[in-house]
Design an enzyme around this catalytic site. Structure first.
Site, PDB file in Angstrom:
ATOM      1  N   ARG A   5      11.260   3.691   3.479  1.00  0.00           N
ATOM      2  CA  ARG A   5      10.889   2.724   4.528  1.00  0.00           C
ATOM      3  C   ARG A   5      12.140   1.918   4.860  1.00  0.00           C
ATOM      4  O   ARG A   5      12.890   1.519   3.958  1.00  0.00           O
ATOM      5  CB  ARG A   5       9.792   1.777   4.050  1.00  0.00           C
ATOM      6  CG  ARG A   5       9.563   0.639   5.035  1.00  0.00           C
ATOM      7  CD  ARG A   5       8.352  -0.183   4.709  1.00  0.00           C
ATOM      8  NE  ARG A   5       7.129   0.565   4.981  1.00  0.00           N
ATOM      9  CZ  ARG A   5       5.909   0.034   4.897  1.00  0.00           C
ATOM     10  NH1 ARG A   5       5.760  -1.231   4.566  1.00  0.00           N
ATOM     11  NH2 ARG A   5       4.849   0.772   5.140  1.00  0.00           N
TER      12      ARG A   5
ATOM     13  N   HIS B 276       5.058   5.685  11.644  1.00  0.00           N
ATOM     14  CA  HIS B 276       4.543   5.565  10.268  1.00  0.00           C
ATOM     15  C   HIS B 276       3.638   6.794  10.067  1.00  0.00           C
ATOM     16  O   HIS B 276       2.412   6.671   9.991  1.00  0.00           O
ATOM     17  CB  HIS B 276       3.783   4.254  10.123  1.00  0.00           C
ATOM     18  CG  HIS B 276       3.520   3.825   8.701  1.00  0.00           C
ATOM     19  ND1 HIS B 276       3.689   4.666   7.611  1.00  0.00           N
ATOM     20  CD2 HIS B 276       3.101   2.639   8.193  1.00  0.00           C
ATOM     21  CE1 HIS B 276       3.376   4.012   6.513  1.00  0.00           C
ATOM     22  NE2 HIS B 276       3.018   2.770   6.835  1.00  0.00           N
TER      23      HIS B 276
ATOM     24  N   LYS C   2      26.019  -4.579  -1.367  1.00  0.00           N
ATOM     25  CA  LYS C   2      27.499  -4.674  -1.435  1.00  0.00           C
ATOM     26  C   LYS C   2      28.129  -4.009  -0.219  1.00  0.00           C
ATOM     27  O   LYS C   2      29.340  -3.871  -0.134  1.00  0.00           O
ATOM     28  CB  LYS C   2      28.018  -3.975  -2.695  1.00  0.00           C
ATOM     29  CG  LYS C   2      27.468  -4.493  -3.990  1.00  0.00           C
ATOM     30  CD  LYS C   2      28.028  -3.627  -5.136  1.00  0.00           C
ATOM     31  CE  LYS C   2      27.147  -3.710  -6.357  1.00  0.00           C
ATOM     32  NZ  LYS C   2      27.392  -2.591  -7.274  1.00  0.00           N
TER      33      LYS C   2
ATOM     34  N   ARG D 297       0.785  -1.223   0.000  1.00  0.00           N
ATOM     35  CA  ARG D 297       0.000   0.000   0.000  1.00  0.00           C
ATOM     36  C   ARG D 297       0.823   1.282   0.000  1.00  0.00           C
ATOM     37  O   ARG D 297       0.560   2.204  -0.760  1.00  0.00           O
ATOM     38  CB  ARG D 297      -0.902   0.069   1.243  1.00  0.00           C
ATOM     39  CG  ARG D 297      -2.212  -0.602   1.125  1.00  0.00           C
ATOM     40  CD  ARG D 297      -2.583  -1.145   2.481  1.00  0.00           C
ATOM     41  NE  ARG D 297      -1.587  -2.153   2.834  1.00  0.00           N
ATOM     42  CZ  ARG D 297      -1.664  -3.417   2.426  1.00  0.00           C
ATOM     43  NH1 ARG D 297      -2.701  -3.827   1.756  1.00  0.00           N
ATOM     44  NH2 ARG D 297      -0.703  -4.284   2.705  1.00  0.00           N
ATOM     45  N   THR D 298       1.805   1.350   0.904  1.00  0.00           N
ATOM     46  CA  THR D 298       2.487   2.631   1.085  1.00  0.00           C
ATOM     47  C   THR D 298       3.252   2.999  -0.194  1.00  0.00           C
ATOM     48  O   THR D 298       3.120   4.117  -0.706  1.00  0.00           O
ATOM     49  CB  THR D 298       3.439   2.559   2.301  1.00  0.00           C
ATOM     50  OG1 THR D 298       2.709   2.052   3.410  1.00  0.00           O
ATOM     51  CG2 THR D 298       4.001   3.927   2.641  1.00  0.00           C
TER      52      THR D 298
HETATM   53  N1   CP Z   1      -0.193   0.040   5.826  1.00  0.00           N
HETATM   54  C1   CP Z   1       0.981  -0.253   5.293  1.00  0.00           C
HETATM   55  O1   CP Z   1       2.028   0.325   5.662  1.00  0.00           O
HETATM   56  O2   CP Z   1       0.935  -1.231   4.338  1.00  0.00           O
HETATM   57  P1   CP Z   1       2.166  -1.736   3.494  1.00  0.00           P
HETATM   58  O3   CP Z   1       3.123  -2.409   4.464  1.00  0.00           O
HETATM   59  O4   CP Z   1       1.621  -2.684   2.473  1.00  0.00           O
HETATM   60  O5   CP Z   1       2.833  -0.537   2.877  1.00  0.00           O
END
Ligand code: CP
Length: 302
Positions: A101, A129, A80, A51-52
């Site tokens: 991320r 998040h 590496k 999603r993100t």
């Molecule tokens: N909600 C969320 O962070 O989903 P993903 O891990 O799929 O990005």
């Protein structure tokens, strides 16, 4: 917000949250605009995401920007031995903004300290998040009509679940009452409860999901974060602690909505999906508009 990094939800003020939510509503009404034409945005995902990453990339494409990046750091020079410091130094030569991320808590803060362009934290370990939080707030606002005075149940893995940590901090500015429902091993960390106490806010903590459900405005389910456990036996013990089923919602308020940042494993039974209380797939769609708002505010095009 122009040129500001978004590493922790506390990097933005209450007024800035509200501005993002206002912009998100504008983008929802008009999702195709060419305002990021000429901008390059990098998405660096050192940890899996559906999603993100895809909603950020949908947001960038919808606004006419270009995306560079990776979804698997195994295919980059990190494999590496290139450090995060050097990777960010390099990518900030190529992009106007970096969405990142990373599995390590604090990685996004480190990136923001070495980057010459804004960093948007798309999740760092069990820490934060913040863009998920803004889309969760947008979902609460859309479904409840206000952010103030909500009774919010947070259920499941409250120890490792970064989304509940960010959401608690942001919603604490809107006089909520929280109900923390988790197994003993996955309780909300003390630092977040102390934060609520300092703000004079009410919270309840327990293991019984059913007892107070009729009071809920929002039930925020979370997945038990298998990837954060060092002991697989402990994960096995708690992985099925809570499974929300449709019949458990029969005495809930009509307006109550079930949210989940997703992915789910089995903590929401699929029989909830057709219930009018289910909102988690709409919540994920809201992520596109909220991420359009975040990008355009930080890049200063709105
Ligand atoms: N909600 C969320 O962070 O989903 P993903 O891990 O799929 O990005």
């Amino acid at each position: 917000m122009k040129n500001k990094s978004l590493v922790s939800i506390t990097d933005f003020t209450k007024e800035e949250y509200l501005r993002i939510l206002e912009l998100a509503a504008e983008f929802e009404a008009k999702p195709r605009q060419d305002i990021l034409k000429g901008y390059v945005i990098s998405t660096l995902f050192f940890e899996p995401s559906t999603r993100t990453r895809l909603s950020f990339e949908t947001a960038i494409n919808g606004l006419g920007g270009r995306v560079i990046g990776f979804s698997d750091s195994g295919a980059t020079s990190a494999s590496k031995g290139e450090t995060l410091h050097d990777t960010i130094k390099m990518v900030s030569n190529y992009a106007d903004l970096i969405v990142m991320r990373h599995p390590l808590e604090g990685a996004a803060r480190l990136a923001s300290e070495v980057s010459s362009v804004p960093i948007v934290n798309a999740g760092d370990g069990a820490n934060q998040h913040p863009t998920q939080t803004l889309l969760d707030m947008y979902s609460i606002l859309k479904t409840q009509g206000r952010l103030e005075n909500q009774k919010i149940f947070m259920v499941g893995d409250l120890k490792y679940g970064r989304t509940v940590h960010s959401l608690l901090q942001a919603m604490s500015l809107f006089n909520p009452t929280f109900y923390f429902i988790s197994p003993e091993e996955l309780k909300m960390p003390a630092t977040y409860k102390l934060h609520l106490e300092k703000m004079g806010l009410n919270f309840h903590e327990g293991k019984d999901l059913i007892q107070f459900l009729p009071e809920a405005d929002i039930i925020y389910m979370t997945r038990v974060q298998q990837e954060r456990f060092t002991d697989p036996i402990e994960y096995e013990r708690v992985k099925n602690a809570y499974i929300l089923r449709r019949d458990m919602l029969k005495d809930c308020k009509e307006t109550m909505k079930v949210l989940h940042p997703l992915p789910r494993v089995n903590e929401i039974h699929t029989d909830v999906d057709s219930s009018p209380h289910a909102y988690y797939f709409d919540q994920a769609r809201n992520g596109v508009y909220v991420r359009m708002a975040i990008l355009s505010a930080i890049l200063g095009v709105k």
